[in-house]
Design an enzyme around this catalytic site. Structure first.
Site, short mmCIF file in Angstrom:
data_model
loop_
_atom_site.label_atom_id
_atom_site.label_comp_id
_atom_site.label_asym_id
_atom_site.label_seq_id
_atom_site.Cartn_x
_atom_site.Cartn_y
_atom_site.Cartn_z
N HIS A 82 0.92 -1.20 0.17
CA HIS A 82 0.08 -0.09 0.33
C HIS A 82 0.92 1.36 -0.06
O HIS A 82 1.65 1.49 0.66
CB HIS A 82 -0.88 0.02 1.12
CG HIS A 82 -1.84 1.37 1.18
ND1 HIS A 82 -2.82 1.40 0.66
CD2 HIS A 82 -1.56 2.44 1.97
CE1 HIS A 82 -3.38 2.57 0.99
NE2 HIS A 82 -2.51 3.33 1.53
N ASP A 161 -15.65 2.28 7.58
CA ASP A 161 -14.46 3.12 7.08
C ASP A 161 -14.99 4.18 6.20
O ASP A 161 -14.71 5.30 6.22
CB ASP A 161 -13.52 2.61 6.75
CG ASP A 161 -12.31 3.34 5.96
OD1 ASP A 161 -11.81 4.30 6.77
OD2 ASP A 161 -12.09 3.53 4.99
N ARG A 168 -15.32 12.26 8.73
CA ARG A 168 -14.17 13.19 9.13
C ARG A 168 -13.67 14.21 8.43
O ARG A 168 -13.26 15.10 8.88
CB ARG A 168 -12.98 12.09 9.29
CG ARG A 168 -13.14 11.03 10.46
CD ARG A 168 -12.23 10.08 10.32
NE ARG A 168 -10.98 10.28 10.11
CZ ARG A 168 -10.05 9.48 9.20
NH1 ARG A 168 -10.31 8.66 8.71
NH2 ARG A 168 -8.75 10.16 8.95
N SER A 183 -7.76 3.40 9.49
CA SER A 183 -8.76 3.63 8.16
C SER A 183 -8.00 2.49 6.98
O SER A 183 -8.63 1.77 6.30
CB SER A 183 -8.85 4.83 7.76
OG SER A 183 -9.24 5.14 6.19
N LYS A 187 -8.61 -1.51 5.38
CA LYS A 187 -8.98 -1.81 4.09
C LYS A 187 -8.21 -2.90 3.57
O LYS A 187 -8.44 -3.84 2.68
CB LYS A 187 -9.13 -0.64 3.22
CG LYS A 187 -10.07 0.20 3.33
CD LYS A 187 -9.99 1.66 2.71
CE LYS A 187 -9.22 2.79 3.45
NZ LYS A 187 -9.63 4.03 3.15
N1 URA Z 1 -6.25 7.52 3.44
C1 URA Z 1 -7.24 6.72 4.00
O1 URA Z 1 -7.34 5.62 3.46
N2 URA Z 1 -7.87 6.95 5.23
C2 URA Z 1 -7.59 8.08 5.76
O2 URA Z 1 -7.96 8.18 6.88
C3 URA Z 1 -6.58 8.97 5.38
C4 URA Z 1 -6.04 8.62 4.21
#
Ligand code: URA
Ligand code: CA
Length: 433
Positions: A82, A161, A168, A183, A187
């Site tokens: 990632h 999320d 947010r 977050s 994923k």
């Molecule tokens: N990228 C994400 O996937 N989540 C966040 O909270 C910030 C950046």
């Protein structure tokens, strides 16, 4: 349990239990806890932070808020990479076939891009015929056979999320390390990764602009991963200037091909070898990072990495002849140069502004609905630290119109040439294990 008590508990800096965190996330996902209470909660987290245990519990609660992809039918340890996102970041295109060539299964679920340039799927679609609309059985079969396949995002992954991130965004609570780290990690884990290799970018083109913030985020994610049973490593890499030379979809496919041939830009090649070594090591295909790197270097030298890329493209309907004939990739009608106005040394190539210039040309999406032009983009002819003579081209612009004064002006504003010698920035600042 009452949400108001949990908000108060976090507000006062006390640690929430696993049950309490699950209650919050489940309640938010199913709509029994309203936005305004979650807003107060995220603001409390913003100021009070979260303990290591809370971060791990929050991550897993979000993972279990939706579908979890089961990749157990794929042989071997599935390592996912990632990147926190950058400009001209061509690493995924290179790393997939590269680590697959040494036997690491790459089962990639990817999306389309928003902003700078396209996402991995957009880039791959620059290869005629290539498609990611394959079913799960076909996907698993391909990964077992070729060790690499890409499928489009499907299913209901981490709905908690999605809701939380949107909330947010409008409550000034994006910028909280525990919330960002959980977050991102939720994923990756929901997408089926056994092990995770993170590339946290730092600098002007990155989400985290300072090295200290980048380090804190990287360490937070590595700890979450290891605490929830996913071996995780991270590096912190430079994103003050774009990575490699190419920014744009077809242009980046060409750059990936060059890199798989061992003829890529120095920074992109080095970053791919560094991240790739971690992936190979995490997948237990080598006993050390050094041994992993040797395997990858050999796969490039022997042509195996390039062969794997061809096989991968072909298996998903793509015209693999582009590997030997990159001129068969989409070609922009206009190729224009940006001559340096003065002689000197390149001191700045501000990554985010250069990314925006590529987007204006049509290489990226301003909104989710925008169409992108796969042929257009930029190729840098100089990078920070390079010497340049007045009149020499700084950037080659691939465009579908000759009328690009706005793009040229933007590029001139964000590529600084000064008369003093400048050092090239460091590429990899830290490795966190
Ligand atoms: N990228 C994400 O996937 N989540 C966040 O909270 C910030 C950046
Ligand atoms: Ca690039």
């Amino acid at each position: 349990m009452r949400m108001v008590d949990l908000i108060e508990k976090k507000r006062d800096g006390r640690e929430l239990t696993e049950e309490e965190i699950s209650f919050i996330i489940n309640g938010y996902t199913d709509g029994t806890i309203p936005d305004y209470q979650i807003s107060a909660f995220t603001m409390a987290v913003f100021f009070q932070g979260m303990t290591e245990k809370e971060r791990a519990d929050l991550t897993m609660a979000m993972v279990h808020s939706g579908d979890v992809i089961d990749l157990s039918a794929i042989e071997g340890i599935k390592v996912d990479k990632h990147s926190t996102g950058g400009v001209g970041d061509t690493t995924t295109l290179v790393l997939g076939p590269l680590v697959a060539a040494v036997g690491v299964p790459v089962a990639k679920m990817s999306g389309r891009g928003l902003g700078h340039t396209g996402g991995t799927i957009d880039k791959l679609e620059a290869v005629k015929g290539f498609h990611v609309e394959i079913d799960k059985e076909e996907f698993i079969k391909l990964v077992n056979k070729n060790k690499v396949a890409v499928i489009g995002q499907s299913g209901n992954l981490t709905p908690a999320d999605k809701k939380l991130y949107a909330l947010r965004d409008v409550t000034a609570t994006v910028n909280s390390i525990p919330l960002i780290a959980s977050s991102i990690m939720s994923k990756k884990i929901a997408a089926g990764a056994d092990a995770i290799c993170l590339d946290v970018k730092t600098g002007a083109g990155a989400f985290m602009k300072s090295l200290d913030d980048s380090r804190e985020l990287a360490e937070a994610m590595v700890r979450i991963g290891n605490n929830v049973g996913r071996k995780t490593m991270a590096i912190i890499s430079d994103m003050s200037q774009p990575l490699g030379y190419a920014i744009g979809n077809a242009l980046e496919v060409k750059e990936a091909i060059d890199t798989l041939k061992g003829q890529g830009p120095k920074d992109l090649s080095e970053l791919c070898l560094t991240l790739g070594s971690q992936m190979v090591y995490l997948a237990e295909k080598a006993d050390s990072i050094e041994a992993a790197r040797e395997l990858l270097e050999e796969a490039i030298k022997s042509g195996k990495a390039l062969e794997t890329f061809k096989l991968f493209l072909e298996s998903q309907g793509g015209d693999a002849s582009v590997v030997d004939h990159p001129e068969r990739l989409p070609q922009a009608p206009f190729k224009l140069e940006l001559p340096a106005k003065v002689s000197g040394y390149v001191a700045e190539i501000t990554a985010d502004s250069i990314g925006t210039a590529a987007m204006i040309l049509g290489a990226g999406r301003a909104t989710k609905e925008s169409e992108i032009d796969l042929s257009v983009g930029l190729v840098l002819n100089k990078k920070i630290g390079d010497k340049v003579e007045a009149g020499e081209s700084l950037v080659t612009i691939y465009s579908n119109t000759e009328n690009i004064d706005d793009v040229k002006q933007r590029l001139y504003e964000h590529i600084k040439v000064i008369d003093k010698k400048v050092d090239a920035p460091e590429l990899i600042y830290e490795v966190i294990t």
